[in-house]
Write a protein that holds these residues in place. Sequence first.
Motif, short mmCIF file in Angstrom:
data_model
loop_
_atom_site.label_atom_id
_atom_site.label_comp_id
_atom_site.label_asym_id
_atom_site.label_seq_id
_atom_site.Cartn_x
_atom_site.Cartn_y
_atom_site.Cartn_z
N ALA A 37 -20.45 40.21 34.03
CA ALA A 37 -21.05 39.14 33.25
C ALA A 37 -22.53 38.96 33.61
CB ALA A 37 -20.29 37.84 33.48
N ASP A 38 -23.37 38.89 32.57
CA ASP A 38 -24.78 38.60 32.78
C ASP A 38 -24.98 37.10 33.03
OD1 ASP A 38 -25.54 41.22 32.49
OD2 ASP A 38 -25.92 41.03 30.34
N GLU A 39 -24.19 36.30 32.38
CA GLU A 39 -24.21 34.86 32.58
C GLU A 39 -22.78 34.37 32.53
OE1 GLU A 39 -25.53 33.26 28.44
OE2 GLU A 39 -27.09 34.60 29.13
N PRO A 40 -22.49 33.22 33.09
CA PRO A 40 -21.11 32.74 33.13
C PRO A 40 -20.51 32.67 31.73
CG PRO A 40 -22.51 31.38 34.50
CD PRO A 40 -23.41 32.33 33.75
N GLY A 41 -19.28 33.15 31.59
CA GLY A 41 -18.60 33.09 30.31
C GLY A 41 -18.93 34.23 29.37
N GLN A 42 -19.74 35.19 29.81
CA GLN A 42 -20.09 36.32 28.96
C GLN A 42 -19.59 37.61 29.59
OE1 GLN A 42 -24.26 37.26 28.46
NE2 GLN A 42 -23.87 38.12 26.46
N VAL A 43 -18.97 38.46 28.77
CA VAL A 43 -18.50 39.77 29.21
C VAL A 43 -19.28 40.81 28.42
CG1 VAL A 43 -16.51 41.30 29.34
CG2 VAL A 43 -16.23 38.87 29.76
N VAL A 44 -19.64 41.92 29.09
CA VAL A 44 -20.45 42.96 28.47
C VAL A 44 -19.70 44.29 28.58
CG1 VAL A 44 -22.66 44.17 28.57
CG2 VAL A 44 -22.56 41.75 29.12
N CYS A 45 -19.70 45.08 27.49
CA CYS A 45 -19.08 46.40 27.52
C CYS A 45 -19.82 47.28 28.52
CB CYS A 45 -19.12 47.04 26.14
SG CYS A 45 -18.50 48.73 26.09
N ALA A 46 -19.08 47.96 29.38
CA ALA A 46 -19.68 48.80 30.42
C ALA A 46 -20.32 50.06 29.84
CB ALA A 46 -18.62 49.18 31.45
N ARG A 47 -19.94 50.47 28.64
CA ARG A 47 -20.51 51.68 28.05
C ARG A 47 -21.68 51.40 27.12
NH1 ARG A 47 -18.60 56.46 28.90
NH2 ARG A 47 -19.35 57.24 26.92
#
Length: 70
Positions: free
Chosen positions: A14-24
Amino acid sequence: MTSLPGGSDHDGSADEPGQVVCARCGAPVAGPPPATWTCSVEDGVRQYCCDVCSRENLRAIEGRLDSSWW
């Protein structure tokens, strides 16, 4: 699937709380990842992969499963 070796600025965390980012591909999603995303734990770090990247890399994902899954 997870981030490419030495390649991506996005590590799936997560870049910021509550955010998920695709690893690819780095696609963000607010809140928990959708059920269509895959999750892996590598070197103790949880990483997520969006549904598009998961579909594109399905064979590589299946190839890493233990034979007991088959």
